[in-house]
Design a protein around this motif. Structure first.
Motif, PDB file in Angstrom:
ATOM      1  N   ASP A 215       0.824  -1.209   0.000  1.00 31.36           N
ATOM      2  CA  ASP A 215       0.000   0.000   0.000  1.00 31.36           C
ATOM      3  C   ASP A 215       0.858   1.259   0.000  1.00 31.36           C
ATOM      4  O   ASP A 215       0.613   2.189  -0.775  1.00 31.36           O
ATOM      5  N   SER A 216       1.858   1.250   0.870  1.00 29.34           N
ATOM      6  CA  SER A 216       2.672   2.474   0.952  1.00 29.34           C
ATOM      7  C   SER A 216       3.475   2.673  -0.335  1.00 29.34           C
ATOM      8  O   SER A 216       3.620   3.793  -0.820  1.00 29.34           O
TER       9      SER A 216
ATOM     10  N   ARG B  96       1.052   3.980  -2.903  1.00 32.69           N
ATOM     11  CA  ARG B  96       0.728   5.388  -2.638  1.00 32.69           C
ATOM     12  C   ARG B  96       1.881   6.295  -3.065  1.00 32.69           C
ATOM     13  O   ARG B  96       1.671   7.346  -3.639  1.00 32.69           O
TER      14      ARG B  96
ATOM     15  N   THR C 280       1.802   6.858  -6.733  1.00 31.62           N
ATOM     16  CA  THR C 280       0.612   7.532  -7.279  1.00 31.62           C
ATOM     17  C   THR C 280       0.501   8.977  -6.795  1.00 31.62           C
ATOM     18  O   THR C 280      -0.317   9.732  -7.286  1.00 31.62           O
ATOM     19  N   GLN C 281       1.292   9.318  -5.784  1.00 31.14           N
ATOM     20  CA  GLN C 281       1.188  10.699  -5.283  1.00 31.14           C
ATOM     21  C   GLN C 281       1.887  11.674  -6.220  1.00 31.14           C
ATOM     22  O   GLN C 281       2.855  11.350  -6.843  1.00 31.14           O
TER      23      GLN C 281
END
Ligand SMILES: Nc1ncnc2c1ncn2[C@@H]1O[C@H](COP(=O)(O)OP(=O)(O)OP(=O)(O)O)[C@@H](O)[C@H]1O
Length: 680
Positions: free
Chosen positions: A672-673, A676, A679-680
């Protein structure tokens, strides 16, 4: 160690040398490559070269050290790939002092270094502009992607595969020039001739084909069968003999997904919806009012311009598919009020067993004055006649079908009569369409065309009392006639003879009694529908349903059972969607080119468990190294990952020298991290 094949290992630089600078097992049989060609020396060799332009950015020098992908642990190589690999692998490319590796030279050809990754290096090299200096810098990559530079690659422009749709070749165009009844050449029909105002909202129509031959063949179906997609790309279902071998807790792959027959049916329907026609924009207009992409439905009708024609169209308003029914050559003096009246009356009728009427308008787009009616579109709808007697495979009529049809058509009559309207003789087996299972039918449209062409439309439409009542009574007879004709072919529809179609006046009480294989209750219902009561009592929905109310429960039950079955099938696909999203997430973060030079993805990096976990899910091998395809294992892992459970698993590097014990929860957080962060 004994599992490592020394043949392929001997060319692979030893990981220990890459990481620690030496290998303590070098003299104890470590099969990997040590000594003169080792990566460490390669790096050392490369360093001075880098200093040419003072491009001693540690990133470049450190790259080979921490590149997890090139490590022997997880870059399996086949014997056959040796030569290719040596051409690009770190060791072979960098250890020879004068080896020449092309790199962002003036020709810009095949670069093995991405200047975007290290502008300092690229700038130096580009400025040196000296091919003879044989500058050797190599970023270790896998053989397959060594020459690919994603940052400098030309933009990918997919070539159109829609040429079959836009083919304007005359010989492929199925329609010769057509003149309408008044001798007007429809090909001369100009867009300016039309009363529609959408031209600016939609793409321009395609150029008309040049007609070279009048002997064009008319395909009987469109698109021709050879251009249909293959639906059988999935493995067929297992034979039932094999299924029985499964234990109660076991599932075969087909039980995890939507059943083949439903998938095929839905795919075919989708194909029908998306089907387009190579329209010239002349014979069949490209746009009619708010509708475009006209595809003829009654394809065997060659006289497109003078007969009632049906087209599948898309609405420019909501993008949905509809059916456009065109009534040609309308009298110009027709009162426009008739049209709006029809819309007001019929658009209010809502019944699940009646195809919904949506719109009506006049147009000159077809070269004459036509009226167009818009209905809902049901892909692959077949009339009862085609379904039971024409199409292959034919579905024999059974008593259950008859009851199901009776109940649904009674529902239509009830809806229409309650609006003080009538159906008319469209209540026949060519105008009732099967749109789905189990025996789901819809009446295509009612005889409101009469209202258009009938001079006393106003009287008929608003007639109350005796006229409408009489016409409504006739609807019961039409229903009786339809059911009687079907009953005559019960269990006979599989033979190839044309079914007999009776007229109303041919049916007698005796002919009903003579019907074989029809149960008495159904015969009583037919008699009620087809014959007047001795007491001259009017037929009504109440009177009709009293003959078969118990059969309505049967229809309700079958419909509900089917709904529940479809719901359970849908829920299977629901899980697939969730897992598909998870796989997408994994693939988005795994195997990115930039991760090859990212220390975090190296064997000692924080992201390394993702690489091992990916291999653990998808790249399992058995003890002999043979790949294992175990869907259950994949599903189990993905589900545990999705749930983020605390269960721990052991991830082992392919060389079995290192292992990581990690929980699904930690993996989930890590994935997940990582996701993220990109995608940030
Ligand atoms: N609403 C609809 N959705 C999907 N397909 C339809 C629809 N209406 C008609 N069709 C298809 O078009 C075919 C022809 O329909 P229909 O018999 O109503 O047209 P037609 O030949 O123009 O009729 P007619 O000239 O007798 O009024 C049907 O067999 C059916 O396959």
């Amino acid at each position: 160690m004994d599992k490592i094949n020394p043949d392929w290992a001997k060319d692979i630089p030893c990981r220990n040398i890459t990481i620690y600078g030496y290998c303590k097992k070098e003299n104890e049989g470590c099969p990997f490559k040590h000594g003169d060609n080792a990566t460490a020396s390669a790096v050392n060799d490369a360093s001075p070269l880098l200093e040419i332009g003072e491009a001693t950015t540690p990133t470049m020098a450190a790259v080979p050290k921490f590149n997890a992908k090139v490590s022997a642990s997880f870059t399996p190589m086949t014997v056959g790939s040796d030569s290719a690999a040596t051409a690009t692998a770190t060791t072979s490319a960098t250890t020879k002092a004068n080896v020449s590796v092309t790199i962002a030279d003036t020709s810009g050809a095949a670069s093995t270094v991405n200047p975007m990754v290290n502008p300092a290096v690229s700038g130096t090299l580009l400025n040196s502009n000296n091919n003879s200096s044989n500058i050797s810098i190599s970023i270790p990559t896998t053989a397959s992607s060594s020459n690919y530079d994603p940052f400098n690659a030309p933009i990918f422009t997919p070539s159109s595969t829609s040429s079959i749709h836009t083919n304007t070749n005359a010989s492929s165009f199925p329609f010769p020039p057509i003149t309408n009844s008044s001798g007007m050449n429809i090909n001369a029909n100009d867009d300016s001739n039309s009363n529609m105002s959408m031209a600016n909202n939609v793409p321009p129509s395609m150029q008309p084909p040049t007609m070279e031959s009048n002997n064009l063949k008319y395909p009987s179906i469109y698109p021709p069968p050879h251009s249909l997609l293959q639906y059988h790309l999935y493995a067929p279902e297992q034979p039932s003999s094999l299924k029985s071998l499964l234990r109660p807790n076991e599932r075969s792959a087909d039980q995890l997904f939507i059943p083949n027959n439903i998938r095929e049916d839905l795919t075919k329907k989708n194909l029908s919806i998306l089907q387009v026609f190579p329209s010239s924009g002349k014979v069949i207009p490209s746009i009619v009012q708010d509708y475009f992409n006209l595809v003829p439905l009654n394809f065997n009708n060659n006289d497109f311009l003078n007969k009632t024609t049906l087209f599948k169209v898309f609405s420019n308003y909501d993008g949905k598919p509809y059916v456009l029914k065109r009534l040609p050559n309308i009298d110009k003096s027709m009162n426009p009020n008739k049209i709006s009246k029809i819309y007001q009356i019929w658009s209010k009728v809502n019944c699940t067993n009646l195809i919904k009427f949506r719109d009506i308008f006049q147009t000159t787009k077809f070269g004459d004055l036509s009226i167009c009616l818009i209905f809902d579109y049901y892909p692959n709808a077949l009339s009862l006649y085609d379904y039971h007697f024409v199409n292959f495979p034919k579905f024999p009529i059974t008593m259950n079908y008859l009851w199901i049809y009776l109940v649904q058509l009674t529902n239509v009559i009830n809806s229409i009569h309650s609006q003080n309207l009538k159906i008319g003789n469209t209540l026949n087996w060519r105008k009732v369409f099967i749109t789905g299972d189990p025996g789901r039918i819809k009446l295509s449209h009612c005889n409101f065309m009469d209202l258009l062409f009938n001079d006393d439309t106003d009287t008929v439409a608003s007639s109350s009392g005796s006229t409408m009542e009489r016409l409504q009574q006739l609807d019961y007879k039409y229903l009786g006639l339809l059911l009687f004709n079907l009953s005559m072919s019960i269990d006979n529809s599989n033979n190839n003879s044309t079914p007999r179609e009776c007229r109303l006046d041919e049916i007698t009480l005796q002919s009903i009694d003579d019907l074989k294989q029809i149960d008495d209750k159904f015969k009583d219902t037919l008699k009620y529908l087809l014959f007047d009561d001795d007491d001259d009592e009017k037929k009504s929905i109440h009177g009709l349903t009293s003959h078969f109310f118990d059969k309505m429960f049967m229809v309700l039950e079958s419909s509900q059972t089917y709904t529940e079955y479809m719901e359970s099938v849908l829920s299977r696909e629901l899980e697939n969607g969730r897992l598909f999203r998870l796989i997408n997430k994994l693939n988005c973060i795994f195997g990115r080119i930039e991760s090859r030079i990212d220390i975090n993805w190296s064997e000692s990096g924080t992201k390394f468990p993702i690489i091992l976990f990916y291999d653990y899910i998808f790249h399992q091998v058995d003890s002999t190294g043979k790949p294992i395809m175990d869907l259950t294992h994949v599903l189990r892992c993905l589900n545990k990952l999705d749930a983020g459970i605390q269960e721990k698993l052991m991830l082992v590097t392919p060389d079995e020298l290192n292992c990581i014990i990690i929980s699904y929860k930690e993996l989930k957080d890590l994935i997940d991290s990582t996701f993220r962060s990109i995608t940030q």
